[in-house]
Design a protein around this motif. Sequence first.
Motif, short mmCIF file in Angstrom:
data_model
loop_
_atom_site.label_atom_id
_atom_site.label_comp_id
_atom_site.label_asym_id
_atom_site.label_seq_id
_atom_site.Cartn_x
_atom_site.Cartn_y
_atom_site.Cartn_z
N LEU A 1 -0.29 -16.27 7.17
CA LEU A 1 -0.01 -15.29 8.33
C LEU A 1 1.23 -14.54 7.95
O LEU A 1 0.97 -13.24 8.14
N PHE A 2 2.25 -14.96 7.51
CA PHE A 2 3.35 -14.25 7.08
C PHE A 2 3.15 -13.25 6.36
O PHE A 2 3.55 -12.06 6.35
N ILE A 3 2.58 -13.64 5.11
CA ILE A 3 1.90 -12.66 4.02
C ILE A 3 1.08 -11.63 4.32
O ILE A 3 1.20 -10.15 4.11
N SER A 4 0.18 -11.94 5.37
CA SER A 4 -0.90 -10.95 5.94
C SER A 4 0.01 -10.17 6.77
O SER A 4 -0.20 -8.77 6.61
N CYS A 5 0.74 -10.21 7.56
CA CYS A 5 1.49 -9.58 8.36
C CYS A 5 2.59 -8.76 7.58
O CYS A 5 2.61 -7.49 8.05
N SER A 6 3.03 -9.36 6.43
CA SER A 6 4.09 -8.48 5.82
C SER A 6 3.26 -7.27 5.04
O SER A 6 3.49 -6.26 5.05
N LYS A 7 1.99 -7.68 4.69
CA LYS A 7 1.16 -6.69 3.96
C LYS A 7 0.93 -5.53 5.04
O LYS A 7 0.80 -4.36 4.65
N GLU A 8 0.35 -5.85 5.94
CA GLU A 8 0.03 -4.94 6.99
C GLU A 8 1.19 -4.06 7.51
O GLU A 8 1.05 -2.84 7.46
N LYS A 9 2.24 -4.71 7.71
CA LYS A 9 3.50 -3.88 8.19
C LYS A 9 3.79 -3.01 6.67
O LYS A 9 4.28 -1.70 7.02
N LYS A 10 3.80 -3.36 5.37
CA LYS A 10 4.07 -2.62 4.52
C LYS A 10 2.84 -1.71 4.29
O LYS A 10 3.54 -0.26 4.20
N ASP A 11 1.88 -1.69 4.62
CA ASP A 11 0.66 -0.52 4.39
C ASP A 11 0.89 0.29 5.73
O ASP A 11 0.82 1.45 5.52
N SER A 12 1.57 -0.18 6.95
CA SER A 12 1.73 0.82 7.99
C SER A 12 3.06 1.59 7.74
O SER A 12 3.06 2.75 8.08
N ASN A 13 4.00 0.87 7.10
CA ASN A 13 5.23 1.73 6.61
C ASN A 13 4.69 2.45 5.57
O ASN A 13 5.20 4.00 5.79
N ASN A 14 3.75 2.49 4.69
CA ASN A 14 3.25 3.38 3.48
C ASN A 14 2.58 4.63 4.14
O ASN A 14 2.91 5.90 3.88
N ASP A 15 1.86 4.07 5.25
CA ASP A 15 1.06 5.26 6.12
C ASP A 15 2.16 6.19 6.69
O ASP A 15 1.91 7.50 6.94
N ALA A 16 3.13 5.55 7.28
CA ALA A 16 4.29 6.48 8.03
C ALA A 16 4.87 7.35 6.93
O ALA A 16 5.19 8.45 7.21
N TYR A 17 5.30 6.56 5.79
CA TYR A 17 5.94 7.25 4.79
C TYR A 17 5.11 8.61 4.29
O TYR A 17 5.32 9.86 3.92
N ASN A 18 3.68 8.44 3.87
CA ASN A 18 2.79 9.41 3.36
C ASN A 18 2.83 10.38 4.56
O ASN A 18 2.74 11.67 4.33
N MET A 19 2.77 10.06 6.15
CA MET A 19 2.65 11.08 6.96
C MET A 19 4.03 12.04 7.00
O MET A 19 3.86 13.25 7.19
N MET A 20 5.01 11.46 6.63
CA MET A 20 6.30 12.04 6.70
C MET A 20 6.34 13.04 5.56
O MET A 20 6.51 14.25 5.73
N GLN A 21 5.46 12.73 4.31
CA GLN A 21 5.58 13.58 3.19
C GLN A 21 4.66 14.83 3.76
O GLN A 21 4.88 15.87 3.37
N PHE A 22 3.58 14.81 4.27
CA PHE A 22 2.71 15.77 4.80
C PHE A 22 3.29 16.66 5.79
O PHE A 22 2.84 17.82 5.74
N GLU A 23 4.09 15.97 6.72
CA GLU A 23 4.82 17.10 7.57
C GLU A 23 5.81 17.98 6.94
O GLU A 23 5.96 19.01 7.25
N HIS A 24 6.69 17.28 5.87
CA HIS A 24 7.26 18.22 5.05
C HIS A 24 6.49 19.26 4.49
O HIS A 24 7.00 20.40 4.44
N MET A 25 5.41 18.97 3.85
CA MET A 25 4.54 19.81 3.03
C MET A 25 4.11 21.17 3.99
O MET A 25 4.10 22.11 4.04
N LYS A 26 3.66 20.52 5.27
CA LYS A 26 3.18 21.19 6.46
C LYS A 26 4.16 22.41 6.80
O LYS A 26 3.91 23.68 6.86
#
Length: 139
Positions: free
Chosen positions: A13-38
């Motif tokens: 459960l911990f590993i699954s949650c950590s992976k989901e958190k990492k993916d969502s953090n990654n998504d947020a990071y990617n969105m931040m990149q696109f905001e700068h680009m925009k």
Amino acid sequence: MKKIFIFLTTTILFISCSKEKKDSNNDAYNMMQFEHMKKSIEYNNKAIELINSDTSLTITQNQMNEHIELLKKAVNEAKKVDTLVLNDIKNKFGNFYEKKYIQGIEQQIKGYETDNPTLAIKGQILYDEYIDWKAKEGL
């Protein structure tokens, strides 16, 4: 046995949650990149619109100063983009973004500020190559 099962369940459960958190953090990071680009593209478009808005063939010093400031803002935002994120989207996208888009605008600015039209034109050519590449790649 029950303790081992609870431990394994908790670990999974911990590993699954950590992976989901990492993916969502990654998504947020990617969105931040696109905001700068925009934002960079918006500043660049405003700079282009400013120069194209005057139908006379002369540009005032105030217009040129504003144009340069908008280009500087475009470069500032563009440099905040993690080009590795762009390379993950499309092979060499980040490279083209850095070498053609950012450097093209930087050369235009330097050309304007140093009264070097050749450098400004070289910068425009790099920028145009970036736009052409993006269109060709369907981006």
